[in-house]
Write a protein that holds these residues in place. Structure first.
Motif, PDB file in Angstrom:
ATOM      1  N   ALA A  90       0.807  -1.214  -0.017  1.00  0.00           N
ATOM      2  CA  ALA A  90       0.084   0.011  -0.040  1.00  0.00           C
ATOM      3  C   ALA A  90       0.968   1.306   0.012  1.00  0.00           C
ATOM      4  CB  ALA A  90      -1.025   0.040   1.198  1.00  0.00           C
ATOM      5  N   TYR A  91       2.224   1.274   0.832  1.00  0.00           N
ATOM      6  CA  TYR A  91       2.850   2.487   0.904  1.00  0.00           C
ATOM      7  C   TYR A  91       3.426   2.603  -0.439  1.00  0.00           C
ATOM      8  CZ  TYR A  91       2.336   3.647   5.956  1.00  0.00           C
ATOM      9  OH  TYR A  91       1.860   4.010   6.858  1.00  0.00           O
ATOM     10  N   VAL A  92       3.969   1.442  -1.286  1.00  0.00           N
ATOM     11  CA  VAL A  92       4.439   1.415  -2.770  1.00  0.00           C
ATOM     12  C   VAL A  92       3.480   2.187  -3.548  1.00  0.00           C
ATOM     13  CG1 VAL A  92       5.118   0.061  -4.568  1.00  0.00           C
ATOM     14  CG2 VAL A  92       5.774  -0.659  -2.336  1.00  0.00           C
ATOM     15  N   ALA A  93       2.349   1.505  -3.384  1.00  0.00           N
ATOM     16  CA  ALA A  93       1.280   2.415  -4.178  1.00  0.00           C
ATOM     17  C   ALA A  93       1.323   3.843  -4.090  1.00  0.00           C
ATOM     18  CB  ALA A  93      -0.143   1.833  -3.789  1.00  0.00           C
ATOM     19  N   LYS A  94       1.489   4.339  -2.549  1.00  0.00           N
ATOM     20  CA  LYS A  94       1.544   5.676  -2.477  1.00  0.00           C
ATOM     21  C   LYS A  94       2.688   6.366  -2.903  1.00  0.00           C
ATOM     22  CE  LYS A  94       0.277   7.590   1.198  1.00  0.00           C
ATOM     23  NZ  LYS A  94       0.264   7.928   2.638  1.00  0.00           N
ATOM     24  N   ARG A  95       3.661   5.637  -3.102  1.00  0.00           N
ATOM     25  CA  ARG A  95       5.078   5.786  -3.543  1.00  0.00           C
ATOM     26  C   ARG A  95       5.786   6.376  -2.222  1.00  0.00           C
ATOM     27  NH1 ARG A  95       4.344   3.095  -7.093  1.00  0.00           N
ATOM     28  NH2 ARG A  95       5.122   3.312  -9.534  1.00  0.00           N
ATOM     29  N   ASP A  96       5.403   5.719  -1.055  1.00  0.00           N
ATOM     30  CA  ASP A  96       6.007   6.268   0.036  1.00  0.00           C
ATOM     31  C   ASP A  96       6.854   4.923   0.492  1.00  0.00           C
ATOM     32  OD1 ASP A  96       7.039   6.650   2.588  1.00  0.00           O
ATOM     33  OD2 ASP A  96       5.039   6.935   3.479  1.00  0.00           O
ATOM     34  N   ILE A  97       7.941   5.102  -0.283  1.00  0.00           N
ATOM     35  CA  ILE A  97       8.911   3.903  -0.289  1.00  0.00           C
ATOM     36  C   ILE A  97       9.760   3.770   1.005  1.00  0.00           C
ATOM     37  CG2 ILE A  97      11.004   2.737  -1.339  1.00  0.00           C
ATOM     38  CD1 ILE A  97       8.637   3.210  -3.185  1.00  0.00           C
ATOM     39  N   THR A 124       5.942  17.596  -8.581  1.00  0.00           N
ATOM     40  CA  THR A 124       5.580  16.177  -8.377  1.00  0.00           C
ATOM     41  C   THR A 124       6.691  15.403  -8.305  1.00  0.00           C
ATOM     42  OG1 THR A 124       3.620  16.265  -9.688  1.00  0.00           O
ATOM     43  CG2 THR A 124       4.738  13.976  -9.408  1.00  0.00           C
ATOM     44  N   ARG A 125       8.087  15.824  -9.144  1.00  0.00           N
ATOM     45  CA  ARG A 125       9.427  15.398  -8.985  1.00  0.00           C
ATOM     46  C   ARG A 125       9.893  15.610  -7.650  1.00  0.00           C
ATOM     47  NH1 ARG A 125      11.524  15.909 -15.192  1.00  0.00           N
ATOM     48  NH2 ARG A 125      10.649  13.926 -16.139  1.00  0.00           N
ATOM     49  N   GLN A 126       9.574  16.806  -7.354  1.00  0.00           N
ATOM     50  CA  GLN A 126      10.230  17.248  -5.806  1.00  0.00           C
ATOM     51  C   GLN A 126       9.864  16.294  -4.779  1.00  0.00           C
ATOM     52  OE1 GLN A 126      12.725  19.568  -5.501  1.00  0.00           O
ATOM     53  NE2 GLN A 126      12.876  18.449  -3.548  1.00  0.00           N
ATOM     54  N   ASP A 161      11.903  13.547  -2.499  1.00  0.00           N
ATOM     55  CA  ASP A 161      12.026  13.631  -1.057  1.00  0.00           C
ATOM     56  C   ASP A 161      11.741  12.237  -0.566  1.00  0.00           C
ATOM     57  OD1 ASP A 161      12.577  16.405  -1.349  1.00  0.00           O
ATOM     58  OD2 ASP A 161      10.650  17.045  -0.887  1.00  0.00           O
ATOM     59  N   SER A 162      10.803  11.706  -1.003  1.00  0.00           N
ATOM     60  CA  SER A 162      10.387  10.286  -0.598  1.00  0.00           C
ATOM     61  C   SER A 162      11.503   9.296  -0.807  1.00  0.00           C
ATOM     62  CB  SER A 162       9.077   9.843  -1.289  1.00  0.00           C
ATOM     63  OG  SER A 162       8.639   8.520  -0.901  1.00  0.00           O
ATOM     64  N   GLU A 163      11.961   9.456  -2.067  1.00  0.00           N
ATOM     65  CA  GLU A 163      12.983   8.428  -2.368  1.00  0.00           C
ATOM     66  C   GLU A 163      14.471   8.744  -1.438  1.00  0.00           C
ATOM     67  OE1 GLU A 163      13.555   8.959  -6.325  1.00  0.00           O
ATOM     68  OE2 GLU A 163      11.956   7.852  -6.994  1.00  0.00           O
ATOM     69  N   SER A 222      13.724   7.075   1.938  1.00  0.00           N
ATOM     70  CA  SER A 222      13.650   5.622   1.549  1.00  0.00           C
ATOM     71  C   SER A 222      15.353   5.166   1.690  1.00  0.00           C
ATOM     72  CB  SER A 222      13.011   4.879   0.457  1.00  0.00           C
ATOM     73  OG  SER A 222      13.514   5.551  -0.547  1.00  0.00           O
ATOM     74  N   LEU A 223      15.978   5.829   1.064  1.00  0.00           N
ATOM     75  CA  LEU A 223      17.486   5.427   0.686  1.00  0.00           C
ATOM     76  C   LEU A 223      18.258   5.624   2.026  1.00  0.00           C
ATOM     77  CD1 LEU A 223      18.339   7.071  -2.772  1.00  0.00           C
ATOM     78  CD2 LEU A 223      18.543   4.629  -1.957  1.00  0.00           C
ATOM     79  N   ASN A 224      17.853   6.933   2.907  1.00  0.00           N
ATOM     80  CA  ASN A 224      18.434   6.942   4.050  1.00  0.00           C
ATOM     81  C   ASN A 224      17.995   5.520   5.114  1.00  0.00           C
ATOM     82  OD1 ASN A 224      19.636   9.314   3.611  1.00  0.00           O
ATOM     83  ND2 ASN A 224      17.853  10.627   4.326  1.00  0.00           N
TER      84      ASN A 224
END
Length: 377
Positions: free
Chosen positions: A72-79, A301-303, A307-309, A312-314
């Motif tokens: 579900a978080y992937v669907a939100k792109r909240d990786i 949108t890219r910003q 930020d989300s990516e 997730s990397l952190n």
């Protein structure tokens, strides 16, 4: 009277079981509802799933709920949040969960890494999953379902690595397999996703007719699954196909439909794709006002996505650091144990040697005394 009392007692004995069964059925329905809301209303899916965690006790079901929350978080792109829950799921791999659950966990982790473009990690988990699949009977449903799913995810990785031919070889049989399954939203969603990716492979190869055919399939199955986001993705892909062939007006017509479908969807990648192709169409048509409008939407949108990516990397770096620290700690403990064993052996050997030396001296002393007494005699 006696039979009446027995009946009452039976009712009391059966009541907890009936209530328990009703609770189980209610939880199943809630889980099914959450899965249905996965793409279009991920927040609601997450809320339902988290409520289920409060009552669920079995490791297998907990794993399923964690995976649902992660997806579900992937669907939100909240990786970042997705990664958190999938890592919690991975902790269950060492517990006594079913083989099929382990396969699903590894698949979900593989998809997670695929979404993050960490393809080596994705393939590593998919290989582990495949190995477990091979332990199941040849005609087992879960074995064949997951093997085809694994191949399709590999196809998505190959497509991302600009290897459309290899991707096509993975997608075509996998899609064929899913089409032969019973008609249900989950299978339709899979077909839509994989057909969308397959269509892009043909688009990259400039086979526009085949690309259109598979985008049409992605639209059909996305619509049949009742998932607006998948349908919107497919429309976006079709629009991209027309844009590539310089049919800008047709592309914009389709993008308008995609944008309406995506309006209430929180998928940033979907919106990014729609805004980008729309912007490029207006640029090709020299409509500067609309070009600037969509360019700004794209930038914002890219910003958000970046930020989300970054978050997730952190988190991934922190998780890898924790994993390294655990391994280091384990190695240090093992080293300490080895040191203790070695020193124990050394000390024991020294004690044995010391005892032998003392015994030898004692014997020498005894012999010397005997010799001395014999000489005196």
């Amino acid at each position: 009277m006696r039979s009446w009392l027995i009946a009452i007692c039976c009712c009391f004995l059966l009541a907890p079981k009936q209530i328990f069964a009703q609770d189980l059925e209610a939880d199943k329905l809630k889980f099914k509802e959450a899965r249905m809301l996965l793409y279009d209303e991920p927040e609601k899916a997450i809320s339902i799933s988290k409520s289920l965690l409060k009552t669920e006790k079995t490791p297998d079901q907990i794993a399923n709920i964690y995976m649902l929350i992660s997806n579900a978080y992937v669907a939100k792109r909240d990786i970042d949040s997705s990664l958190y829950y999938i890592m919690r799921t991975s902790d269950l791999l060492t517990t006594n969960v079913k083989t099929v659950t382990k396969i699903r966990i590894l698949n979900t982790i593989g998809v997670q890494y695929q979404q993050m473009d960490l393809f080596d990690k994705a393939l590593e988990n998919l290989e582990k999953s495949e190995a477990l699949c091979r332990t199941l009977p040849a005609k087992d449903y879960d074995r064949n379902f997951n093997l085809n799913f694994i191949d399709a995810v590999r196809g998505m990785i190959y497509r991302s690595q600009s290897n459309p031919e290899m991707a096509i070889n993975k997608f075509v049989p996998a899609i064929s397999f899913f089409k032969n399954l019973a008609t249900e939203p989950k299978n339709d969603a899979n077909i839509s996703v994989f057909s969308y990716n397959l269509a892009y492979c043909f688009l990259e190869l400039k086979n526009y007719n085949q690309a259109k055919n598979y985008f049409d399939e992605a639209i059909f199955y996305g619509k049949r699954s009742g998932t607006k986001s998948l349908e919107a993705f497919a429309y976006k892909g079709m629009a991209d196909n027309y844009y590539t062939q310089h049919d800008y007006k047709k592309s914009l017509e389709i993008l308008a439909a995609a944008e309406i479908l995506a309006k209430d969807v929180s998928d940033l990648s979907l919106k990014e794709g729609i805004y980008e192709i729309t912007r490029d169409n207006y640029l090709a048509l020299n409509d500067w006002t609309k070009y600037q409008s969509y360019n700004e939407l794209l930038r914002l949108t890219r910003q958000k996505k970046q930020d989300s990516e970054l978050k997730s990397l952190n988190r991934l770096m922190n998780l890898q650091n924790q994993d390294f620290q655990k391994k280091l700690s384990k190695s240090e403990k093992q080293f300490s144990i080895y040191q203790i064993i070695i020193w124990s052996i050394v000390i024991l050997a020294l004690l044995i040697m010391l005892k032998r030396i003392l015994d030898f001296r004692k014997r020498n002393k005894t012999l010397t005394q005997k010799l001395g007494s014999q000489l005196t005699d």
